[in-house]
Write an enzyme that holds these catalytic residues in place. Structure first.
Site, PDB file in Angstrom:
ATOM      1  CD  GLU A  55      -4.244  -1.516  23.343  1.00 26.06           C
ATOM      2  OE1 GLU A  55      -4.254  -2.311  24.310  1.00 26.06           O
ATOM      3  OE2 GLU A  55      -3.735  -0.388  23.419  1.00 26.06           O
ATOM      4  CB  CYS A  94      -0.502   1.205  29.097  1.00 25.95           C
ATOM      5  SG  CYS A  94       1.281   1.394  29.048  1.00 25.95           S
ATOM      6  NE  ARG A 104      10.138   7.674  28.018  1.00 27.68           N
ATOM      7  CZ  ARG A 104       9.360   8.338  27.155  1.00 27.68           C
ATOM      8  NH1 ARG A 104       8.342   9.054  27.590  1.00 27.68           N
ATOM      9  NH2 ARG A 104       9.607   8.296  25.870  1.00 27.68           N
ATOM     10  CG  HIS A 120      -0.504  -0.937  24.807  1.00 22.42           C
ATOM     11  ND1 HIS A 120      -1.414   0.094  24.884  1.00 22.42           N
ATOM     12  CD2 HIS A 120       0.663  -0.438  25.275  1.00 22.42           C
ATOM     13  CE1 HIS A 120      -0.817   1.167  25.365  1.00 22.42           C
ATOM     14  NE2 HIS A 120       0.438   0.872  25.605  1.00 22.42           N
ATOM     15  CD  GLN A 180       2.293   3.600  34.054  1.00 25.18           C
ATOM     16  OE1 GLN A 180       2.121   4.810  33.951  1.00 25.18           O
ATOM     17  NE2 GLN A 180       3.270   2.975  33.428  1.00 25.18           N
ATOM     18  CD  GLU A 203      -2.540   1.376   2.630  1.00 26.53           C
ATOM     19  OE1 GLU A 203      -2.607   0.407   3.406  1.00 26.53           O
ATOM     20  OE2 GLU A 203      -3.077   2.474   2.877  1.00 26.53           O
TER      21      GLU A 203
HETATM   22  N1  GLN Z   1       2.794   7.211  30.214  1.00 26.64           N
HETATM   23  C1  GLN Z   1       2.964   5.905  30.756  1.00 26.64           C
HETATM   24  C2  GLN Z   1       4.392   5.408  30.611  1.00 26.64           C
HETATM   25  O1  GLN Z   1       5.115   5.924  29.796  1.00 26.64           O
HETATM   26  C3  GLN Z   1       2.008   4.918  30.108  1.00 26.64           C
HETATM   27  C4  GLN Z   1       2.251   4.728  28.659  1.00 26.64           C
HETATM   28  C5  GLN Z   1       1.059   4.147  27.939  1.00 26.64           C
HETATM   29  O2  GLN Z   1      -0.045   4.182  28.432  1.00 26.64           O
HETATM   30  N2  GLN Z   1       1.271   3.639  26.743  1.00 26.64           N
HETATM   31  O3  GLN Z   1       4.806   4.502  31.290  1.00 26.64           O
END
Ligand code: GLN
Length: 573
Positions: free
Chosen positions: A538, A405, A489, A536, A409, A158
């Site tokens: 998803e 993610c 991170r 993630h 947290q 593509e």
């Molecule tokens: N901001 C958070 C981190 O960097 C979560 C990152 C996210 O949700 N992808 O750890």
């Protein structure tokens, strides 16, 4: 004694070697008409006919990858197993092919130019004059390399952007040259748009004719035209397009607007595009399309549920309307759809702006209307306190909650603040001076950040996690070791783990060495579903392989079903 068959006979039955085939997909008239879905759907169709297919995205932008792009600018950043941060189209490719893609399946102009310039700087061209031809040849090399690595029969490439852009000319030039060198093995498909202007009320083919001519000026003739429009294209117009654009009428494929992208492969197959394409590529055609049966079942299932669940997504990328929402959280929305289908319900998505819960007396009662609440991944400060307030409410009011993610947290921070009583608990991303850094940066990453190397400080791609026996996570996966894709991170601070676990929030998934917290959950006895994942999920959810954690979340939301609400929401198919 039996005689050995003569050599000649053996040679006779030897399968003829078939050349590798390439299909290029380019966009005509305008962007946003579903070139990515068309590419993915062609992949699904040819795969269902028994061919091994690989899909390649060639993006014209100069960013070396999509990592630094804002989701509001460019939609979601999709992460591959390798950790490469790519365009959201790669997500569609993986979902439609049910196949993991690799770095070889993605290129940007930035990657290509960087490679050529780096090679020139390190004397890789042996002192020769280096110019645009080298860019073109590098693109060709990458396309061929992807075919070899994937061991595929057919590559579908593509080309990002629209015909007429100057930004993608190098890719079109590379495609032209590939066809020139392999005339019987390359086909061009233009995904075009036929507008029906309100006052005129008639489907107009002129913009498509002009786009085809524009492509001609680059030495390329479209072999197929996928005619996107509000309605199906009639025979008269089909013939007109065929005649004026120099393509066979059979090769003009009607592609009217439809509700679900998952119907696109089935719709294309109505025009028999699979076999026509195979014939054009001198490949064996297959009568039956039974390979699409499982897909068909899913595509029908995703639409035909009568019962709905109301899912709230609490985020910050909602200010620019639904367009931004669907693009910024694309994979999350798709993952919800698959798990809804598996749970025999239809999702109704409510976009909740986190900032609405940062005002003095937020109206929490609105949250009672939702069967489940999801806080997706994110970065930065905007809406954080609002999200924390929503999570607090969901926990105390037994509303199924799924944190992804940042969402995981924040649920840990909320727990530390309101259950452990650690006031001011926070993440180093927002408040590095907090007395309780529940979420902190790992030592080796601190160094990278100090050097201003933000990209290099991210934990990206596939990592394993060990799941604790008898937990919701472990039962959902049915396995005690999993691998999931990451993009973050910060981490749960090891200093607080024991205290948090003692007070009830369990880390049911940890890195195999036990240092990084991957999944947090409350036991079933104390909450119907309160779970967060540092990764993630998803990115690994597929139509034919819904994700176990999304399945559990939707199952709990279905159980929690309350009233039917429609206003301000989107029914998803
Ligand atoms: N901001 C958070 C981190 O960097 C979560 C990152 C996210 O949700 N992808 O750890």
């Amino acid at each position: 004694m039996k005689r050995k068959p003569a050599r000649k006979t053996v040679a006779k039955v030897k399968k003829k070697k078939v050349n590798h085939k390439y299909i290029f997909v380019v966009g005509g008239v305008m962007s946003g008409v579903g070139k990515g879905v068309a590419t993915s759907s062609l992949g699904t169709i040819l795969q269902a006919k028994g061919y091994k297919v690989n899909l390649v995205k060639a993006d014209p932008y100069l960013n070396v990858d999509a990592g630094n792009m804002s989701p509001t600018e460019h939609g979601e950043v999709f992460v591959l197993n390798s950790g490469l941060e790519t365009d959201q189209d790669m997500g569609n490719y993986e979902r439609f092919l049910n196949q993991d893609l690799s770095n070889d399946d993605y290129m940007t102009s930035g990657m290509v130019y960087k490679h050529v310039i780096d090679k020139e700087r390190s004397l890789g061209y042996g002192g020769k004059f280096v110019d645009a031809d080298h860019i073109r040849e590098e693109i060709v090399r990458r396309i061929k390399h992807a075919a070899v690595i994937n061991k595929s029969d057919i590559s579908i490439i593509e080309i990002g952007g629209t015909v007429g852009d100057y930004q993608n000319i190098m890719f079109i030039e590379a495609a032209r040259v590939l066809k020139f060198r392999n005339p019987g093995d390359v086909q061009f498909i233009m995904v075009s748009y036929l507008p029906i202007p309100g006052k005129i009320g008639e489907m107009k083919s002129k913009p498509t004719q002009n786009a085809v001519k524009d492509l001609n000026s680059h030495g390329v003739q479209a072999d197929f035209i996928i005619a996107r429009s509000e309605f199906p294209i009639d025979t008269k117009r089909k013939e007109k397009i065929a005649f004026t654009c120099n393509v066979h009428p059979e090769n003009v494929i009607s592609a009217p607007d439809i509700d679900s992208i998952y119907d696109v492969p089935l719709n294309f197959e109505r025009g028999n595009i699979g076999n026509i394409l195979l014939k054009a590529l001198n490949l064996e055609t297959k009568k039956s399309s039974s390979g699409l049966n499982e897909w068909k079942k899913f595509a029908q299932g995703v639409k035909n549920q009568s019962e709905e669940v109301n899912i709230a997504i609490v985020g910050k990328y909602f200010n620019t309307g639904d367009f931004v929402l669907t693009d910024a959280y694309l994979s999350v929305l798709e993952a919800i759809k698959y798990s809804c289908c598996a749970n025999k319900v239809k999702p109704r998505i409510h976009t909740v702006n986190a900032r609405d819960f940062e005002v003095r007396n937020p109206d929490y009662s609105i949250l009672d209307r939702y069967d489940g609440i999801l806080v997706p991944g994110g970065f930065g400060e905007t809406g954080i306190e609002g999200k924390l307030n929503v999570i607090h409410y969901a926990r105390e009011n037994q509303i199924p909650y799924f944190g992804i993610c940042y969402g995981m947290q924040l649920m840990t921070i909320e727990y530390a603040r309101n259950v452990l009583g650690l006031s001011g608990a926070h993440t180093a991303e927002i408040d590095p001076k907090s007395p309780h850094l529940i979420i902190d940066i790992m030592p080796d990453q601190k160094k990278k950040i100090a050097e201003g190397n933000y990209g290099g400080s991210m934990r990206l791609g596939l990592y394993p996690a060990k799941l604790a026996k008898g937990t919701i996570a472990q039962m959902a996966y049915g396995s005690s070791i999993i691998k999931e894709r990451h993009r973050h991170r910060y981490e749960v601070n090891p200093k607080y783990i024991e205290r948090i676990e003692k007070s009830g929030l369990i880390f049911s998934g940890k890195s195999p060495d036990g240092t990084l917290m991957e999944i947090a959950e409350l036991p079933k006895e104390s909450h119907p579903f309160f779970l967060g994942a540092q990764f993630h999920p998803e990115f690994l959810a597929r139509p034919l392989r819904p994700h176990p954690l999304f399945n559990e979340f939707i199952k709990a939301s279905k159980k929690n079903k309350k009233i039917a609400i429609v206003e301000g929401s989107m029914a998803m198919v």
